[in-house]
Design an enzyme around this catalytic site. Structure first.
Site, PDB file in Angstrom:
ATOM      1  N   LYS A 149       6.433  -3.282  -0.552  1.00 52.97           N
ATOM      2  CA  LYS A 149       6.347  -3.817   0.801  1.00 52.97           C
ATOM      3  C   LYS A 149       5.026  -4.565   0.958  1.00 52.97           C
ATOM      4  O   LYS A 149       4.109  -4.275   0.188  1.00 52.97           O
ATOM      5  CB  LYS A 149       6.495  -2.700   1.823  1.00 52.97           C
ATOM      6  CG  LYS A 149       5.194  -1.925   2.105  1.00 52.97           C
ATOM      7  CD  LYS A 149       5.297  -1.120   3.371  1.00 52.97           C
ATOM      8  CE  LYS A 149       3.941  -0.936   3.997  1.00 52.97           C
ATOM      9  NZ  LYS A 149       3.895  -0.109   5.166  1.00 52.97           N
ATOM     10  N   ASP A 178      10.791   1.425  -0.261  1.00 53.12           N
ATOM     11  CA  ASP A 178      10.292   1.927   1.013  1.00 53.12           C
ATOM     12  C   ASP A 178       9.951   3.383   0.712  1.00 53.12           C
ATOM     13  O   ASP A 178      10.853   4.220   0.585  1.00 53.12           O
ATOM     14  CB  ASP A 178      11.354   1.841   2.110  1.00 53.12           C
ATOM     15  CG  ASP A 178      10.778   2.280   3.454  1.00 53.12           C
ATOM     16  OD1 ASP A 178      10.009   3.255   3.473  1.00 53.12           O
ATOM     17  OD2 ASP A 178      11.076   1.647   4.483  1.00 53.12           O
ATOM     18  N   HIS A 179       8.673   3.671   0.558  1.00 54.25           N
ATOM     19  CA  HIS A 179       8.342   4.986   0.008  1.00 54.25           C
ATOM     20  C   HIS A 179       8.739   6.133   0.927  1.00 54.25           C
ATOM     21  O   HIS A 179       8.826   7.275   0.490  1.00 54.25           O
ATOM     22  CB  HIS A 179       6.855   5.069  -0.394  1.00 54.25           C
ATOM     23  CG  HIS A 179       5.913   5.112   0.753  1.00 54.25           C
ATOM     24  ND1 HIS A 179       5.417   3.990   1.351  1.00 54.25           N
ATOM     25  CD2 HIS A 179       5.374   6.155   1.429  1.00 54.25           C
ATOM     26  CE1 HIS A 179       4.617   4.339   2.336  1.00 54.25           C
ATOM     27  NE2 HIS A 179       4.569   5.637   2.408  1.00 54.25           N
ATOM     28  N   HIS A 241       9.869   1.575   7.628  1.00 57.64           N
ATOM     29  CA  HIS A 241       9.953   3.037   7.509  1.00 57.64           C
ATOM     30  C   HIS A 241      10.749   3.680   8.650  1.00 57.64           C
ATOM     31  O   HIS A 241      11.656   4.477   8.425  1.00 57.64           O
ATOM     32  CB  HIS A 241       8.553   3.657   7.486  1.00 57.64           C
ATOM     33  CG  HIS A 241       7.657   3.070   6.442  1.00 57.64           C
ATOM     34  ND1 HIS A 241       8.080   2.821   5.153  1.00 57.64           N
ATOM     35  CD2 HIS A 241       6.357   2.693   6.483  1.00 57.64           C
ATOM     36  CE1 HIS A 241       7.069   2.308   4.460  1.00 57.64           C
ATOM     37  NE2 HIS A 241       6.029   2.216   5.237  1.00 57.64           N
TER      38      HIS A 241
HETATM   39  P1  NAD Z   1      -4.793  -5.091  -4.797  1.00 57.66           P
HETATM   40  O1  NAD Z   1      -5.361  -6.327  -4.206  1.00 57.66           O
HETATM   41  O2  NAD Z   1      -5.632  -3.878  -4.857  1.00 57.66           O
HETATM   42  O3  NAD Z   1      -4.356  -5.408  -6.299  1.00 57.66           O
HETATM   43  C1  NAD Z   1      -3.703  -6.587  -6.655  1.00 57.66           C
HETATM   44  C2  NAD Z   1      -3.418  -6.593  -8.133  1.00 57.66           C
HETATM   45  O4  NAD Z   1      -2.749  -7.816  -8.427  1.00 57.66           O
HETATM   46  C3  NAD Z   1      -4.655  -6.551  -9.031  1.00 57.66           C
HETATM   47  O5  NAD Z   1      -4.357  -5.796 -10.173  1.00 57.66           O
HETATM   48  C4  NAD Z   1      -4.856  -8.022  -9.423  1.00 57.66           C
HETATM   49  O6  NAD Z   1      -5.484  -8.194 -10.683  1.00 57.66           O
HETATM   50  C5  NAD Z   1      -3.420  -8.472  -9.508  1.00 57.66           C
HETATM   51  N1  NAD Z   1      -3.307  -9.908  -9.342  1.00 57.66           N
HETATM   52  C6  NAD Z   1      -3.698 -10.664  -8.294  1.00 57.66           C
HETATM   53  N2  NAD Z   1      -3.430 -11.957  -8.537  1.00 57.66           N
HETATM   54  C7  NAD Z   1      -2.866 -12.022  -9.764  1.00 57.66           C
HETATM   55  C8  NAD Z   1      -2.368 -13.079 -10.581  1.00 57.66           C
HETATM   56  N3  NAD Z   1      -2.404 -14.354 -10.177  1.00 57.66           N
HETATM   57  N4  NAD Z   1      -1.854 -12.762 -11.764  1.00 57.66           N
HETATM   58  C9  NAD Z   1      -1.808 -11.489 -12.193  1.00 57.66           C
HETATM   59  N5  NAD Z   1      -2.251 -10.455 -11.477  1.00 57.66           N
HETATM   60  C10 NAD Z   1      -2.780 -10.711 -10.280  1.00 57.66           C
HETATM   61  O7  NAD Z   1      -3.421  -4.833  -4.053  1.00 57.66           O
HETATM   62  P2  NAD Z   1      -2.661  -3.422  -3.877  1.00 57.66           P
HETATM   63  O8  NAD Z   1      -3.257  -2.709  -2.723  1.00 57.66           O
HETATM   64  O9  NAD Z   1      -2.580  -2.726  -5.177  1.00 57.66           O
HETATM   65  O10 NAD Z   1      -1.221  -3.886  -3.398  1.00 57.66           O
HETATM   66  C11 NAD Z   1      -0.244  -4.409  -4.280  1.00 57.66           C
HETATM   67  C12 NAD Z   1       1.057  -4.571  -3.526  1.00 57.66           C
HETATM   68  O11 NAD Z   1       1.505  -3.299  -3.067  1.00 57.66           O
HETATM   69  C13 NAD Z   1       0.940  -5.435  -2.265  1.00 57.66           C
HETATM   70  O12 NAD Z   1       2.159  -6.119  -2.072  1.00 57.66           O
HETATM   71  C14 NAD Z   1       0.753  -4.418  -1.161  1.00 57.66           C
HETATM   72  O13 NAD Z   1       1.188  -4.901   0.076  1.00 57.66           O
HETATM   73  C15 NAD Z   1       1.663  -3.319  -1.667  1.00 57.66           C
HETATM   74  N6  NAD Z   1       1.330  -1.989  -1.135  1.00 57.66           N
HETATM   75  C16 NAD Z   1       0.110  -1.458  -1.353  1.00 57.66           C
HETATM   76  C17 NAD Z   1      -0.171  -0.189  -0.865  1.00 57.66           C
HETATM   77  C18 NAD Z   1      -1.497   0.470  -1.124  1.00 57.66           C
HETATM   78  O14 NAD Z   1      -1.640   1.629  -0.749  1.00 57.66           O
HETATM   79  N7  NAD Z   1      -2.443  -0.188  -1.744  1.00 57.66           N
HETATM   80  C19 NAD Z   1       0.805   0.522  -0.148  1.00 57.66           C
HETATM   81  C20 NAD Z   1       2.054  -0.054   0.045  1.00 57.66           C
HETATM   82  C21 NAD Z   1       2.304  -1.310  -0.464  1.00 57.66           C
END
Ligand code: NAD
Length: 485
Positions: A149, A178-179, A241
């Site tokens: 998401k 959707d966790h 959710h």
């Molecule tokens: P983040 O910004 O911490 O990490 C992003 C990752 O993507 C990094 O590993 C980065 O190196 C990689 N990345 C970015 N651009 C890139 C590219 N061009 N090529 C290859 N790799 C690339 O983001 P996150 O918090 O880990 O979130 C990731 C996804 O999960 C998002 O869609 C976010 O909405 C979703 N999400 C995150 C959480 C959370 O708790 N962090 C919860 C629910 C959903």
């Protein structure tokens, strides 16, 4: 009670965004716990793929740190750790360029096994990843892609994402996370409804007065301010959710527990939702305290009209639910962190005990957090010689009491969901049409807010939300359940 663990087949799981926050906090610790439980095959491989310049050793160090920090249950013996880490490798890769893809192909090539690509990156990269996976010949009939998401920020963007994914993958290969659906109690909602004869005959507007679904958080937006301010409670929690919880509560019994049958029934619920009236929706924004910043200060946007709270009354236009409203609310900086679904049954049609006995009704509460469990409120006679006075008491089934210490080790939603991907079971993942239907219902609310230009109602940190949300219920002669830890 010892739960049965069925080992998964060998698999390769590529985590795009493998160095990100989600991988660190959720995906890697979840995989480690499944490894400790004996569910991750010793031949399975986890491949981190991201832009950071790391090698296998560097990625294993990253995973070691993540597990030390986020395997909060510390359920796994430390002696499993090195074995788990030895199954991890890393490829430096750019989703938007060709760097790293040959190395990934070389790693995956020739292995006849399940391949799952986890898109743990922003949705802006889904299309790039899908295109390159296909262009580099990485897809097999056993390929699965997992997408995180937010799945779009409105109907148009969700449609565009679906279309982009559909260009490269079949719907049966796409796992939209959707966790909430991976939470044990949410699945129990289906078990309770469809595994017992007790509830289903009463599960309709003839016997149910209304249903309340609350997902309350006590914390503010924290470090997610930048993202959250562009999203808000409706997009971040309600459209996905809470909508999923509504669907599982309201849906007709599916013919069987399988991805098509369950998701068909959920979709019918969303499609039966009447458009929300402006008077039925309340949005709020938390104020600061002496020690905590208010919403606008926390996100660093003085004029922000993004809602950190939303409450609404949803009406389902079908025979089962006509006349029984669903009151939904979610917000940050509320009195406590507490999530529950409360099914409030109608009063007994006639009280033989007279007016002095007061009004009583049964409430079935499914608690998602804290203390996952189910509680049934029943009316009994107040003990003592003082006549026939009635009180409501809970028939409480806290899972950890009923099921023993193992119930305290409820697997994290991500453990369940990742293993479902490997098993190829899409039941707990959202289908493309479901997501679109949810946006179709949500979009007019967003449009209404944008057109009105009004500020969200302020509410005090530590409260139950804005007064208007209380009024939403009072108007109907009802009240919200207390938000308590
Ligand atoms: P983040 O910004 O911490 O990490 C992003 C990752 O993507 C990094 O590993 C980065 O190196 C990689 N990345 C970015 N651009 C890139 C590219 N061009 N090529 C290859 N790799 C690339 O983001 P996150 O918090 O880990 O979130 C990731 C996804 O999960 C998002 O869609 C976010 O909405 C979703 N999400 C995150 C959480 C959370 O708790 N962090 C919860 C629910 C959903």
């Amino acid at each position: 009670m010892v739960s049965r663990v069925i080992p998964a087949q060998p698999f390769d799981l590529v985590i795009f965004g493998g160095t990100g926050d989600l991988a660190r906090r959720k995906i890697l610790p979840a995989l480690f716990r499944r490894f400790c439980a004996g569910q991750m095959d010793r031949e399975a491989r986890v491949i981190g793929a991201a832009r950071a310049d790391l090698d296998d050793v560097g990625y294993r160090d990253f995973a070691r740190g993540a597990i030390a920090e986020f395997d909060v249950d510390a359920t796994c013996a430390a002696d499993h750790l090195d074995a788990f880490l030895s199954q991890l490798s890393y490829v430096t890769l750019d989703a938007r360029g060709d760097e790293g893809w040959d190395a990934l192909k070389a790693l995956l090539d020739g292995a006849e096994r399940i391949q799952a690509f986890y898109f743990s990156v922003g949705p802006g990269l889904f299309g790039d990843l899908a295109t390159r996976i296909e262009a580099h010949g990485l897809t097999t009939p056993d390929t699965r892609v997992v997408v995180e998401k937010p799945f779009g920020r409105d109907l148009a963007s969700a449609r565009a994402l679906n279309a982009e994914l559909a260009r490269h993958f079949d719907e049966t290969q796409i796992y939209r996370i959707d966790h909430y659906l991976g939470k044990e109690t949410v699945q129990n909602l289906m078990a309770i409804r469809f595994g017992n004869t007790l509830f289903e005959p009463l599960w309709n507007s003839q016997y149910v007065d209304h249903i309340q679904i609350t997902v309350a958080e006590s914390g503010g937006v924290g470090t997610r301010g930048g993202y959250y301010d562009k999203s808000g409670a409706l997009r971040d929690m309600m459209q996905n959710h809470i909508m999923q919880l509504l669907c599982l509560t309201a849906m007709e019994p599916p013919a069987k527990y399988d991805p098509h049958a369950v998701r068909d029934e959920k979709l019918k619920v969303i499609r039966a939702l009447a458009p929300a009236l402006s008077s039925d929706v309340v949005r709020g924004q938390y104020e600061g305290t002496d020690t905590l910043p208010g919403y606008r200060d926390e996100v660093g946007n003085e004029g922000s009209t993004t809602e950190s709270f939303v409450a609404l009354k949803a009406r389902i236009g079908n025979w089962r639910w006509a006349g029984t409203p669903f009151y939904l609310r979610t917000g940050k900086r509320l009195r406590a962190r507490a999530s529950e679904i409360a099914v409030v049954f109608k009063d007994a049609p006639h009280s033989i005990f007279g007016a002095d006995a007061g009004r009583h009704c049964n409430i079935l509460t499914i608690r998602l957090q804290p203390n996952e469990g189910i509680e049934m409120g029943v009316t009994i006679k107040e003990p003592g010689p003082g006549g026939m006075r009635l009180i409501d008491v809970p028939l409480d089934m806290t899972f950890s009491d009923a099921l023993g210490p193992d119930a305290n080790q409820v697997p994290d939603a991500y453990e369940r969901l990742i293993m479902d991907v490997i098993r190829g079971d899409q039941t707990l993942f959202m289908r493309g049409d479901e997501v679109e239907a949810a946006w179709e219902w949500t979009d007019p609310i967003i449009d209404m807010w944008e057109a009105s230009n009004a500020d969200p109602c302020p509410y005090a940190t530590g409260s139950s939300g804005p007064d208007d949300a209380l009024a939403l219920m009072h108007r109907d002669g009802r009240r919200w359940r207390e938000i308590k830890p």
